[in-house]
Design a protein around this motif. Structure first.
Motif, PDB file in Angstrom:
ATOM      1  N   ASN A 151       0.849  -1.172   0.000  1.00  0.00           N
ATOM      2  CA  ASN A 151       0.000   0.000   0.000  1.00  0.00           C
ATOM      3  C   ASN A 151       0.900   1.242   0.000  1.00  0.00           C
ATOM      4  OD1 ASN A 151      -2.677   1.077   0.048  1.00  0.00           O
ATOM      5  ND2 ASN A 151      -2.281   1.765   2.137  1.00  0.00           N
ATOM      6  N   ILE A 152       0.884   1.985  -1.118  1.00  0.00           N
ATOM      7  CA  ILE A 152       1.778   3.131  -1.290  1.00  0.00           C
ATOM      8  C   ILE A 152       0.975   4.423  -1.160  1.00  0.00           C
ATOM      9  CG2 ILE A 152       3.417   4.285  -2.832  1.00  0.00           C
ATOM     10  CD1 ILE A 152       4.330   1.518  -1.814  1.00  0.00           C
ATOM     11  N   PRO A 153       1.320   5.295  -0.197  1.00  0.00           N
ATOM     12  CA  PRO A 153       0.609   6.573  -0.080  1.00  0.00           C
ATOM     13  C   PRO A 153       0.922   7.493  -1.269  1.00  0.00           C
ATOM     14  CG  PRO A 153       2.470   6.499   1.428  1.00  0.00           C
ATOM     15  CD  PRO A 153       2.362   5.129   0.828  1.00  0.00           C
ATOM     16  N   VAL A 154      -0.084   8.238  -1.708  1.00  0.00           N
ATOM     17  CA  VAL A 154       0.093   9.160  -2.830  1.00  0.00           C
ATOM     18  C   VAL A 154       0.115  10.584  -2.282  1.00  0.00           C
ATOM     19  CG1 VAL A 154      -0.795   9.969  -5.040  1.00  0.00           C
ATOM     20  CG2 VAL A 154      -1.108   7.573  -4.369  1.00  0.00           C
ATOM     21  N   ARG A 155       1.322  11.103  -2.098  1.00  0.00           N
ATOM     22  CA  ARG A 155       1.482  12.487  -1.640  1.00  0.00           C
ATOM     23  C   ARG A 155       1.976  13.386  -2.768  1.00  0.00           C
ATOM     24  NH1 ARG A 155       4.133   9.493   2.539  1.00  0.00           N
ATOM     25  NH2 ARG A 155       2.733   9.138   4.308  1.00  0.00           N
ATOM     26  N   ALA A 156       2.509  12.783  -3.809  1.00  0.00           N
ATOM     27  CA  ALA A 156       2.961  13.551  -4.969  1.00  0.00           C
ATOM     28  C   ALA A 156       1.765  14.215  -5.653  1.00  0.00           C
ATOM     29  CB  ALA A 156       3.685  12.639  -5.951  1.00  0.00           C
ATOM     30  N   ALA A 157       2.016  15.358  -6.282  1.00  0.00           N
ATOM     31  CA  ALA A 157       0.967  16.008  -7.071  1.00  0.00           C
ATOM     32  C   ALA A 157       0.684  15.166  -8.306  1.00  0.00           C
ATOM     33  CB  ALA A 157       1.418  17.403  -7.478  1.00  0.00           C
ATOM     34  N   VAL A 158      -0.580  15.088  -8.711  1.00  0.00           N
ATOM     35  CA  VAL A 158      -0.962  14.380  -9.935  1.00  0.00           C
ATOM     36  C   VAL A 158      -1.548  15.400 -10.908  1.00  0.00           C
ATOM     37  CG1 VAL A 158      -2.378  12.565 -10.957  1.00  0.00           C
ATOM     38  CG2 VAL A 158      -1.397  12.235  -8.676  1.00  0.00           C
ATOM     39  N   GLU A 159      -0.861  15.599 -12.014  1.00  0.00           N
ATOM     40  CA  GLU A 159      -1.281  16.570 -13.035  1.00  0.00           C
ATOM     41  C   GLU A 159      -1.691  15.824 -14.295  1.00  0.00           C
ATOM     42  OE1 GLU A 159      -1.365  19.886 -12.819  1.00  0.00           O
ATOM     43  OE2 GLU A 159       0.080  20.526 -11.271  1.00  0.00           O
ATOM     44  N   LYS A 160      -2.474  16.495 -15.137  1.00  0.00           N
ATOM     45  CA  LYS A 160      -2.898  15.882 -16.393  1.00  0.00           C
ATOM     46  C   LYS A 160      -2.867  16.916 -17.509  1.00  0.00           C
ATOM     47  CE  LYS A 160      -6.327  12.977 -18.586  1.00  0.00           C
ATOM     48  NZ  LYS A 160      -7.462  12.054 -18.434  1.00  0.00           N
ATOM     49  N   ILE A 161      -2.349  16.503 -18.656  1.00  0.00           N
ATOM     50  CA  ILE A 161      -2.400  17.326 -19.866  1.00  0.00           C
ATOM     51  C   ILE A 161      -3.094  16.524 -20.950  1.00  0.00           C
ATOM     52  CG2 ILE A 161      -1.062  18.498 -21.652  1.00  0.00           C
ATOM     53  CD1 ILE A 161       1.138  19.006 -19.658  1.00  0.00           C
ATOM     54  N   GLN A 162      -4.232  17.010 -21.438  1.00  0.00           N
ATOM     55  CA  GLN A 162      -4.968  16.294 -22.485  1.00  0.00           C
ATOM     56  C   GLN A 162      -4.594  16.764 -23.890  1.00  0.00           C
ATOM     57  OE1 GLN A 162      -9.182  16.550 -21.487  1.00  0.00           O
ATOM     58  NE2 GLN A 162      -9.075  14.536 -20.543  1.00  0.00           N
ATOM     59  N   GLY A 163      -3.910  17.919 -23.968  1.00  0.00           N
ATOM     60  CA  GLY A 163      -3.576  18.462 -25.284  1.00  0.00           C
ATOM     61  C   GLY A 163      -2.584  17.628 -26.066  1.00  0.00           C
ATOM     62  N   TYR A 164      -1.885  16.707 -25.378  1.00  0.00           N
ATOM     63  CA  TYR A 164      -0.944  15.833 -26.072  1.00  0.00           C
ATOM     64  C   TYR A 164      -1.599  14.535 -26.527  1.00  0.00           C
ATOM     65  CZ  TYR A 164       2.708  18.926 -24.360  1.00  0.00           C
ATOM     66  OH  TYR A 164       3.484  20.022 -24.105  1.00  0.00           O
ATOM     67  N   SER A 165      -2.890  14.423 -26.330  1.00  0.00           N
ATOM     68  CA  SER A 165      -3.575  13.208 -26.766  1.00  0.00           C
ATOM     69  C   SER A 165      -3.393  13.006 -28.260  1.00  0.00           C
ATOM     70  CB  SER A 165      -5.076  13.304 -26.445  1.00  0.00           C
ATOM     71  OG  SER A 165      -5.760  12.192 -26.984  1.00  0.00           O
ATOM     72  N   ALA A 166      -3.215  11.761 -28.643  1.00  0.00           N
ATOM     73  CA  ALA A 166      -3.124  11.423 -30.069  1.00  0.00           C
ATOM     74  C   ALA A 166      -4.500  11.154 -30.658  1.00  0.00           C
ATOM     75  CB  ALA A 166      -2.233  10.197 -30.252  1.00  0.00           C
ATOM     76  N   HIS A 167      -5.548  11.331 -29.839  1.00  0.00           N
ATOM     77  CA  HIS A 167      -6.922  11.134 -30.301  1.00  0.00           C
ATOM     78  C   HIS A 167      -7.634  12.478 -30.386  1.00  0.00           C
ATOM     79  CE1 HIS A 167      -7.056   6.700 -29.491  1.00  0.00           C
ATOM     80  NE2 HIS A 167      -6.150   7.021 -28.589  1.00  0.00           N
ATOM     81  N   PRO A 168      -8.568  12.647 -31.320  1.00  0.00           N
ATOM     82  CA  PRO A 168      -9.361  13.870 -31.356  1.00  0.00           C
ATOM     83  C   PRO A 168     -10.373  13.904 -30.216  1.00  0.00           C
ATOM     84  CG  PRO A 168     -10.134  12.343 -33.032  1.00  0.00           C
ATOM     85  CD  PRO A 168      -8.923  11.710 -32.401  1.00  0.00           C
TER      86      PRO A 168
END
Length: 455
Positions: free
Chosen positions: A381-398
């Motif tokens: 069981n690993i605690p998640v303290r790191a920030a989680v970011e998301k960028i959708q503009g690099y998606s290869a799908h429309p």
């Protein structure tokens, strides 16, 4: 008039992965893609189930592109008796072989863990399937019985194709996975204007993406923040296309002085080998990328970048003091070296996990995307303290707008649209969008469904 042309959906039906479609006319049966079902692990039980058809009766396989969810069951097809030709564009063949061999290694590990008696296929099945493979370039017409076929550029990954199949003056178009222009490396998706039947992907059929300019600014900000915090930036990435795209963008930021010099590790043997294939097929790049190459700039090489091919090199990344960036597979954190880095670095709030790819339901990446405070990695069981970011503009799908625009180009000629390769709510949402906005007859088929196509 009764139809003698039938379309079957044996994968990719109200789910993103497992693309597999069968066109049947008279004595000919052609398969469009034969992909792996993917989720929490590569060894999904559905992959072991019998095909909904007899592999010995398939006249040919047409491959849209080399991602595992489009080619992953081709060796199984051979293992169960298929012996005819497989067709794709030139870059797709070596990329498919590379990704199939890589996935076999993952499957063998999971097979031992799951205590399965038999693997989905063996390396010999991959090699023998590759021996059946013939290449056809974009716009090079060819025939399989009464079917006339041509590949058009999908702009999704290197060599990706929209497949047009003509039968008795009717055109059936399979999009495979479409691109999300503008792409820094690849040409834009070709327009289709005269399809009678359209089988269209819908991965992001209910979402909109940020613009590429916004994505690049966000990447720059995330890297700068990571350097300021003296942290580790982890980027799980698809080895085909997404890794090459993110390397291109970091290269631009480094060479234009937009970010500080920082150690960047490409910690994925598959991505490293795939990038070498990209270099061999630069004639498939867009004009801007070709001009950069002609100017003497190497697209995937920049100060601070280190490729870590061996496991020993990978382990040494931990000894390099932060700040640093680690790009590793798998994109959905359901295997690969990224798991080791997430195990080590997710517990520290100075670090950041950046998601740039689709995260399938049930995958570790999806849990992280949805804000899980702890995750199970290697049985711990690993605690998640790191920030989680998301960028959708690099998606290869429309996104939904790109998909709608693609369908609109050929709306006047369409008799029916089949929406595939999306989660159920996404596919059904896009079906309604096509009905409401374009007045099209659209449906999201279920697994195993078939339809008669009127001629």
């Amino acid at each position: 008039m009764d139809s003698n042309l039938k379309l079957y959906f044996f994968g990719g039906a109200q789910e993103v992965t497992g693309a597999c479609y069968l066109l049947e006319a008279e004595d000919e049966k052609i398969l469009i893609d034969c992909g792996l079902f993917q989720g929490l692990k590569i060894n999904e039980d559905k992959n072991y189930e019998p095909f909904g058809f007899n592999p010995k009766e398939i006249s040919a396989v047409l491959v849209t592109h080399a991602h595992l969810d489009h080619v992953g069951r081709i060796p199984k097809l051979f293992k169960e008796g298929f012996r005819n030709k497989i067709f794709s564009t030139p870059p797709t063949r070596p990329l498919a072989k590379l990704i199939l061999l890589d996935s076999l290694g993952v499957m063998e590990k999971e097979m031992r863990k799951d205590k399965r008696d038999e693997n989905l296929y063996e390396e010999a099945d991959i090699n023998k399937a590759i021996d059946l493979w013939e290449i056809k370039d974009y716009h090079q017409d060819f025939r399989i019985g009464e079917f006339e076929i041509v590949f058009k550029d999908a702009g999704h990954i290197l060599g990706s194709s929209i497949i047009e199949v003509k039968y008795k003056n009717k055109k059936i178009v399979f999009t495979g996975d479409l691109g999300n222009p503008p792409n820094p490396l690849l040409k834009d998706t070709e327009k289709i204007i005269d399809a009678d039947y359209l089988i269209i992907e819908s991965t992001y059929g209910d979402k909109t993406h940020e613009k590429i300019e916004e994505a690049n600014l966000k990447l720059e900000r995330i890297i700068e923040d990571n350097v300021h915090k003296q942290g580790v930036l982890m980027i799980p990435a698809l080895s085909l296309e997404r890794t090459q795209k993110i390397l291109f963008e970091i290269n631009n930021l480094v060479e234009n002085g937009r970010i500080p010099r920082v150690s960047v590790f490409l910690d994925s043997p598959l991505a490293i080998k795939a990038t070498e294939i990209y270099k061999k097929y630069q004639n498939y790049f867009n004009e801007n990328a070709k001009e950069i190459i002609l100017s003497g700039d190497e697209l995937f090489v920049f100060p601070g970048l280190k490729n870590t091919l061996s496991s020993q090199e990978s382990k040494k990344i931990n000894n390099v003091p932060p700040p640093k960036i680690i790009i590793a597979g798998s994109a959905m954190s359901n295997g690969g070296r990224i798991l080791h880095h997430e195990y080590s670095f997710l517990p520290d709030d100075k670090n950041t996990l950046l998601l740039i790819s689709y995260q399938a339901v049930g995958s570790l990446g999806r849990f992280l995307e949805e804000g899980a405070k702890s995750v199970n990695i290697f049985g711990e069981n690993i605690p998640v303290r790191a920030a989680v970011e998301k960028i959708q503009g690099y998606s290869a799908h429309p996104d939904i707008n790109g998909l709608t625009d693609f369908a609109q180009n050929t709306a006047d000629s369409l008799k029916k649209v089949f929406v595939v390769q999306g989660e159920p709510k996404t596919s059904l949402f896009f079906v309604q969008r096509l009905k409401d906005c374009l007045c099209l007859d659209a449906v999201a088929p279920k697994l195993g469904e078939s339809f008669e196509l009127q001629l």
